[in-house]
Write a protein that holds these residues in place. Structure first.
Motif, PDB file in Angstrom:
ATOM      1  N   THR A   4       7.752 -25.220  24.685  1.00 10.35           N
ATOM      2  CA  THR A   4       8.000 -26.260  25.676  1.00 10.35           C
ATOM      3  C   THR A   4       8.499 -27.500  24.965  1.00 10.35           C
ATOM      4  N   ALA A   5       9.039 -28.455  25.724  1.00 11.37           N
ATOM      5  CA  ALA A   5       9.817 -29.519  25.108  1.00 11.37           C
ATOM      6  C   ALA A   5       9.035 -30.755  24.688  1.00 11.37           C
ATOM      7  N   SER A   6       8.036 -31.157  25.451  1.00 10.54           N
ATOM      8  CA  SER A   6       7.402 -32.448  25.198  1.00 10.54           C
ATOM      9  C   SER A   6       5.886 -32.318  25.095  1.00 10.54           C
ATOM     10  N   LEU A   7       5.286 -33.334  24.487  1.00 12.49           N
ATOM     11  CA  LEU A   7       3.834 -33.309  24.306  1.00 12.49           C
ATOM     12  C   LEU A   7       3.082 -33.254  25.629  1.00 12.49           C
ATOM     13  N   MET A  57      12.431 -42.522  32.213  1.00  7.67           N
ATOM     14  CA  MET A  57      11.899 -41.170  32.155  1.00  7.67           C
ATOM     15  C   MET A  57      10.371 -41.229  32.213  1.00  7.67           C
ATOM     16  N   ALA A  58       9.765 -40.250  32.849  1.00  7.85           N
ATOM     17  CA  ALA A  58       8.318 -40.275  33.051  1.00  7.85           C
ATOM     18  C   ALA A  58       7.541 -40.331  31.744  1.00  7.85           C
ATOM     19  N   ASP A  59       7.949 -39.555  30.744  1.00  9.08           N
ATOM     20  CA  ASP A  59       7.211 -39.548  29.480  1.00  9.08           C
ATOM     21  C   ASP A  59       7.124 -40.951  28.895  1.00  9.08           C
ATOM     22  N   ALA A  60       8.249 -41.647  28.859  1.00  4.08           N
ATOM     23  CA  ALA A  60       8.295 -42.972  28.242  1.00  4.08           C
ATOM     24  C   ALA A  60       7.503 -44.005  29.022  1.00  4.08           C
ATOM     25  N   LEU A  61       7.459 -43.853  30.342  1.00  4.87           N
ATOM     26  CA  LEU A  61       6.804 -44.850  31.196  1.00  4.87           C
ATOM     27  C   LEU A  61       5.372 -44.492  31.559  1.00  4.87           C
ATOM     28  N   ILE A  62       4.998 -43.226  31.417  1.00  4.51           N
ATOM     29  CA  ILE A  62       3.680 -42.773  31.856  1.00  4.51           C
ATOM     30  C   ILE A  62       2.791 -42.342  30.691  1.00  4.51           C
ATOM     31  N   TYR A  63       3.283 -41.458  29.851  1.00  8.78           N
ATOM     32  CA  TYR A  63       2.448 -40.848  28.820  1.00  8.78           C
ATOM     33  C   TYR A  63       2.424 -41.593  27.490  1.00  8.78           C
ATOM     34  N   ASN A  64       3.541 -42.224  27.116  1.00  8.28           N
ATOM     35  CA  ASN A  64       3.648 -42.746  25.761  1.00  8.28           C
ATOM     36  C   ASN A  64       2.603 -43.794  25.415  1.00  8.28           C
ATOM     37  N   GLN A  65       2.153 -44.559  26.409  1.00 13.83           N
ATOM     38  CA  GLN A  65       1.159 -45.592  26.107  1.00 13.83           C
ATOM     39  C   GLN A  65      -0.187 -44.988  25.709  1.00 13.83           C
ATOM     40  N   PHE A  66      -0.415 -43.725  26.044  1.00 12.78           N
ATOM     41  CA  PHE A  66      -1.641 -43.043  25.636  1.00 12.78           C
ATOM     42  C   PHE A  66      -1.423 -42.214  24.366  1.00 12.78           C
TER      43      PHE A  66
END
Length: 229
Positions: free
Chosen positions: A64-67, A1-10
């Motif tokens: 909305t659902a996610s950060l 999923m994009a959130d886990a692979l793109i945003y979570n590290q920030f």
């Protein structure tokens, strides 16, 4: 999923995995996110919604659902001068009811949760956040169509392999998935009908997309002023 692979590290100081070490195989599909409002608001465009929020300052809220999507809404608020506040919710059913009742009249939400309400005229779809169109809402513009210059909020689901997986295996898996998605009846039944859009690409193209998405996510995160949790 994009959130886990793109945003979570920030977003997080520590993760139980290293998203940059996973090997991209193929991007499967985009989950379409749509900005909707309760139709009683009588607005038809994003600009009309912004104007309405300014006219009734301090009274509009959204869900909305996610950060990452919260960051997107905050960016839109800042760029357009809108006046709205986020209200947390527990799930898609609760969110849909809140929009329908008017207690939280604005939602940035997965299309599958609200498509029937849009079709029934109870909600109005204003824009698609992925900058990807969907045949389910052919007349609804993307934010890019509307001139929004910020990074799109991508919600995709891809297939990855552990680090060190031989390229021959990566290529074979990519070819098999591509073959399945070439079946139009399969795509219509299992992808389009569920408010998703195919995103099939090569491992190299997927890797480049992830690289670009991470750069965009990092910039959005910096502009948001948020601190890693």
């Amino acid at each position: 999923m994009a959130d886990a692979l793109i945003y979570n590290q920030f977003l997080f100081k520590k993760l139980p995995y290293d998203p940059e070490k996973l090997t991209p195989i193929i991007n499967l599909f985009h989950l379409i996110q749509v900005l909707v409002v309760n139709s009683d608001l009588k607005v038809k465009t994003v600009d009309e919604l912004v104007a309405a929020s300014k006219a009734k300052a301090g009274t509009f809220n959204y869900l909305t659902a996610s950060l990452p999507l919260v960051v997107f809404m905050d960016s839109l608020k800042r760029d357009k001068g809108a006046d709205w506040v986020r209200v947390p919710f527990k799930g898609g059913g609760e969110a849909t009811n809140a929009i329908l009742s008017g207690t939280t009249p604005i939602g940035l939400i997965g299309l599958g949760n609200v498509l029937s309400q849009i079709q029934a005229g109870k909600m109005t779809a204003l824009a698609l956040t992925n900058n990807i169109r969907t045949p389910q809402l052919p007349n609804v513009p993307t934010f890019a169509d509307l001139g929004y210059k910020g990074a799109p909020s991508q919600t995709w689901y891809g297939l990855f392999a552990p680090p060190g997986t031989p390229k021959a295996i990566i290529d074979k898996l990519n070819a098999e998935v591509t073959r399945v998605f070439a079946d139009k009846s399969f795509v219509e039944k299992y992808v389009i009908s569920r408010s998703m859009v195919p995103a099939i690409n090569t491992p190299e193209e997927f890797a480049q997309q992830i690289k670009a998405d991470r750069a965009g996510a990092q910039e959005v995160f910096k502009q948001s002023g948020l601190q890693p949790q």
